[in-house]
Scaffold this motif. Structure first.
Motif, PDB file in Angstrom:
ATOM      1  N   LEU A   1     -33.746 -18.284 -23.096  1.00 46.30           N
ATOM      2  CA  LEU A   1     -34.602 -19.157 -22.292  1.00 46.30           C
ATOM      3  C   LEU A   1     -34.416 -20.606 -22.718  1.00 46.30           C
ATOM      4  O   LEU A   1     -34.446 -20.913 -23.915  1.00 46.30           O
ATOM      5  N   ASP A   2     -34.237 -21.485 -21.764  1.00 44.76           N
ATOM      6  CA  ASP A   2     -34.106 -22.913 -22.060  1.00 44.76           C
ATOM      7  C   ASP A   2     -35.491 -23.544 -22.052  1.00 44.76           C
ATOM      8  O   ASP A   2     -35.930 -24.127 -21.058  1.00 44.76           O
ATOM      9  N   ILE A   3     -36.209 -23.423 -23.186  1.00 39.35           N
ATOM     10  CA  ILE A   3     -37.577 -23.931 -23.206  1.00 39.35           C
ATOM     11  C   ILE A   3     -37.638 -25.448 -23.290  1.00 39.35           C
ATOM     12  O   ILE A   3     -38.725 -26.027 -23.268  1.00 39.35           O
ATOM     13  N   THR A   4     -36.482 -26.125 -23.377  1.00 37.82           N
ATOM     14  CA  THR A   4     -36.495 -27.582 -23.248  1.00 37.82           C
ATOM     15  C   THR A   4     -36.844 -27.979 -21.821  1.00 37.82           C
ATOM     16  O   THR A   4     -37.247 -29.127 -21.576  1.00 37.82           O
ATOM     17  N   ASN A   5     -36.695 -27.060 -20.884  1.00 34.27           N
ATOM     18  CA  ASN A   5     -37.125 -27.260 -19.501  1.00 34.27           C
ATOM     19  C   ASN A   5     -38.618 -26.926 -19.443  1.00 34.27           C
ATOM     20  O   ASN A   5     -39.014 -25.783 -19.680  1.00 34.27           O
ATOM     21  N   TYR A   6     -39.451 -27.923 -19.137  1.00 31.55           N
ATOM     22  CA  TYR A   6     -40.889 -27.707 -19.248  1.00 31.55           C
ATOM     23  C   TYR A   6     -41.392 -26.624 -18.290  1.00 31.55           C
ATOM     24  O   TYR A   6     -42.383 -25.948 -18.579  1.00 31.55           O
ATOM     25  N   SER A   7     -40.726 -26.426 -17.164  1.00 31.38           N
ATOM     26  CA  SER A   7     -41.139 -25.370 -16.241  1.00 31.38           C
ATOM     27  C   SER A   7     -40.899 -23.990 -16.834  1.00 31.38           C
ATOM     28  O   SER A   7     -41.742 -23.081 -16.720  1.00 31.38           O
ATOM     29  N   ILE A   8     -39.747 -23.819 -17.491  1.00 28.79           N
ATOM     30  CA  ILE A   8     -39.442 -22.543 -18.135  1.00 28.79           C
ATOM     31  C   ILE A   8     -40.382 -22.312 -19.311  1.00 28.79           C
ATOM     32  O   ILE A   8     -40.888 -21.195 -19.519  1.00 28.79           O
ATOM     33  N   CYS A   9     -40.637 -23.370 -20.062  1.00 27.49           N
ATOM     34  CA  CYS A   9     -41.578 -23.274 -21.180  1.00 27.49           C
ATOM     35  C   CYS A   9     -42.965 -22.890 -20.669  1.00 27.49           C
ATOM     36  O   CYS A   9     -43.629 -22.013 -21.230  1.00 27.49           O
ATOM     37  N   GLN A  10     -43.401 -23.529 -19.576  1.00 30.45           N
ATOM     38  CA  GLN A  10     -44.712 -23.228 -19.010  1.00 30.45           C
ATOM     39  C   GLN A  10     -44.797 -21.788 -18.528  1.00 30.45           C
ATOM     40  O   GLN A  10     -45.812 -21.109 -18.723  1.00 30.45           O
ATOM     41  N   ASN A  11     -43.726 -21.304 -17.910  1.00 33.41           N
ATOM     42  CA  ASN A  11     -43.716 -19.912 -17.441  1.00 33.41           C
ATOM     43  C   ASN A  11     -43.890 -18.931 -18.596  1.00 33.41           C
ATOM     44  O   ASN A  11     -44.600 -17.923 -18.477  1.00 33.41           O
ATOM     45  N   TYR A  12     -43.241 -19.230 -19.729  1.00 34.53           N
ATOM     46  CA  TYR A  12     -43.385 -18.351 -20.891  1.00 34.53           C
ATOM     47  C   TYR A  12     -44.818 -18.410 -21.429  1.00 34.53           C
ATOM     48  O   TYR A  12     -45.411 -17.373 -21.754  1.00 34.53           O
ATOM     49  N   ILE A  13     -45.368 -19.624 -21.520  1.00 40.26           N
ATOM     50  CA  ILE A  13     -46.743 -19.772 -22.010  1.00 40.26           C
ATOM     51  C   ILE A  13     -47.715 -19.039 -21.089  1.00 40.26           C
ATOM     52  O   ILE A  13     -48.633 -18.344 -21.554  1.00 40.26           O
ATOM     53  N   ASP A  14     -47.508 -19.166 -19.775  1.00 39.55           N
ATOM     54  CA  ASP A  14     -48.376 -18.470 -18.817  1.00 39.55           C
ATOM     55  C   ASP A  14     -48.314 -16.957 -19.010  1.00 39.55           C
ATOM     56  O   ASP A  14     -49.335 -16.262 -18.888  1.00 39.55           O
ATOM     57  N   LYS A  15     -47.126 -16.449 -19.316  1.00 38.82           N
ATOM     58  CA  LYS A  15     -46.981 -15.007 -19.554  1.00 38.82           C
ATOM     59  C   LYS A  15     -47.777 -14.586 -20.789  1.00 38.82           C
ATOM     60  O   LYS A  15     -48.465 -13.555 -20.783  1.00 38.82           O
ATOM     61  N   VAL A  16     -47.671 -15.374 -21.861  1.00 40.12           N
ATOM     62  CA  VAL A  16     -48.411 -15.064 -23.087  1.00 40.12           C
ATOM     63  C   VAL A  16     -49.910 -15.082 -22.808  1.00 40.12           C
ATOM     64  O   VAL A  16     -50.647 -14.180 -23.230  1.00 40.12           O
ATOM     65  N   LEU A  17     -50.374 -16.103 -22.095  1.00 38.57           N
ATOM     66  CA  LEU A  17     -51.803 -16.202 -21.778  1.00 38.57           C
ATOM     67  C   LEU A  17     -52.255 -15.017 -20.922  1.00 38.57           C
ATOM     68  O   LEU A  17     -53.337 -14.450 -21.144  1.00 38.57           O
ATOM     69  N   HIS A  18     -51.431 -14.636 -19.967  1.00 38.04           N
ATOM     70  CA  HIS A  18     -51.785 -13.503 -19.112  1.00 38.04           C
ATOM     71  C   HIS A  18     -51.845 -12.203 -19.916  1.00 38.04           C
ATOM     72  O   HIS A  18     -52.809 -11.431 -19.810  1.00 38.04           O
ATOM     73  N   ASP A  19     -50.821 -11.982 -20.736  1.00 33.18           N
ATOM     74  CA  ASP A  19     -50.748 -10.742 -21.496  1.00 33.18           C
ATOM     75  C   ASP A  19     -51.885 -10.622 -22.509  1.00 33.18           C
ATOM     76  O   ASP A  19     -52.358  -9.510 -22.795  1.00 33.18           O
ATOM     77  N   LYS A  20     -52.313 -11.757 -23.056  1.00 34.35           N
ATOM     78  CA  LYS A  20     -53.345 -11.748 -24.098  1.00 34.35           C
ATOM     79  C   LYS A  20     -54.713 -12.149 -23.568  1.00 34.35           C
ATOM     80  O   LYS A  20     -55.657 -12.301 -24.341  1.00 34.35           O
ATOM     81  N   GLN A  21     -54.804 -12.320 -22.245  1.00 36.87           N
ATOM     82  CA  GLN A  21     -56.058 -12.680 -21.581  1.00 36.87           C
ATOM     83  C   GLN A  21     -56.675 -13.940 -22.186  1.00 36.87           C
ATOM     84  O   GLN A  21     -57.873 -13.998 -22.469  1.00 36.87           O
ATOM     85  N   GLY A  22     -55.829 -14.948 -22.367  1.00 40.31           N
ATOM     86  CA  GLY A  22     -56.283 -16.199 -22.952  1.00 40.31           C
ATOM     87  C   GLY A  22     -56.258 -17.350 -21.961  1.00 40.31           C
ATOM     88  O   GLY A  22     -55.721 -17.250 -20.854  1.00 40.31           O
TER      89      GLY A  22
END
Length: 227
Positions: A43-64
């Motif tokens: 994943l190219d997390i230097t791309n803020y959209s890709i980074c945001q998508n990963y963060i959104d997944k973590v928040l969704h999975d952990k209900q945060g």
């Protein structure tokens, strides 16, 4: 001898909100953006959209609602940013504060009484964008807290020595265009010695500098107690 770390630790036994106080502590979930996190491989997390998508997944999975972490984390997040990966200087990839990733415009809360030391819009790609530094006195110690990646209007009405009480709103999270190419988040850092800096201070260091910066920038969670 009493130390700043002891004073920060004993300031309170309760966790302290750093973002919107209506968000309960159970909605703060840990986030790993280290270069060793296998979920980030490819994943190219230097791309803020890709980074945001990963963060959104973590928040969704952990209900945060807030993803946080990053103190002394070695990251690939800065690989595309000039000044972090110079061929003539050591690579800077060790993060010196804690990041709190949440929706743009979320309120940022002052955790401990202080006064404005300095503020500036550090609007170079890869920097903090709008930044505020507060000065605090706790016991016999003076120290500073840095709030980076804010909205531009967070700087409105500020002046040197303006006082903020613990629990007051100091600003809001900026959008990626304002916080210079990062997904919305707060960079929060504790600093013992600003070394003459105003409105800015390194938030990422190279491995050869780690001993100094680890001493000068203690873990913010000693104060916030969000673990």
């Amino acid at each position: 001898m009493n130390t700043l770390l002891q004073d920060l630790k004993s300031y309170t036994t309760n966790p302290i909100s750093i973002l919107d106080t209506t968000i309960p502590f159970k909605k703060y979930v840990p986030l790993n953006l280290s270069k060793d996190n296998e979920e980030l491989f490819g994943l190219d997390i230097t791309n803020y959209s890709i980074c945001q998508n990963y963060i959104d997944k973590v928040l969704h999975d952990k209900q945060g609602l807030i993803a946080y972490g990053g103190y002394l984390e070695k990251r690939n997040l800065y690989n595309d940013k000039e000044g972090f990966t110079s061929s003539t200087k050591p690579i800077r990839n060790i993060h010196l504060g804690i990041d709190y990733w949440c929706a743009a415009f979320t309120k940022v809360i002052v955790p401990i009484k202080g006064v404005v030391h300095s503020f500036k819009n550090n609007n170079v790609i890869g920097d903090y964008g709008p930044t505020i530094i507060l000065k605090h006195i706790l016991g016999n110690h003076t120290f500073y807290t840095l709030y980076g990646h804010l909205s531009v209007d967070s700087l409105d009405g500020l002046f040197i020595d303006k006082e903020f009480q613990a629990g007051e709103i100091i600003g809001r999270l900026g959008t990626p265009d304002i916080n210079v190419n990062y997904a919305p988040h707060l960079h929060f850092q504790i600093i013992k010695d600003l070394e003459g800096n105003n409105g800015d201070y390194p938030g990422v260091c190279a491995n050869v500098q780690l001993s100094f910066y680890q001493e000068n920038c203690p873990d913010p969670n000693i104060l916030l107690k969000l673990k």
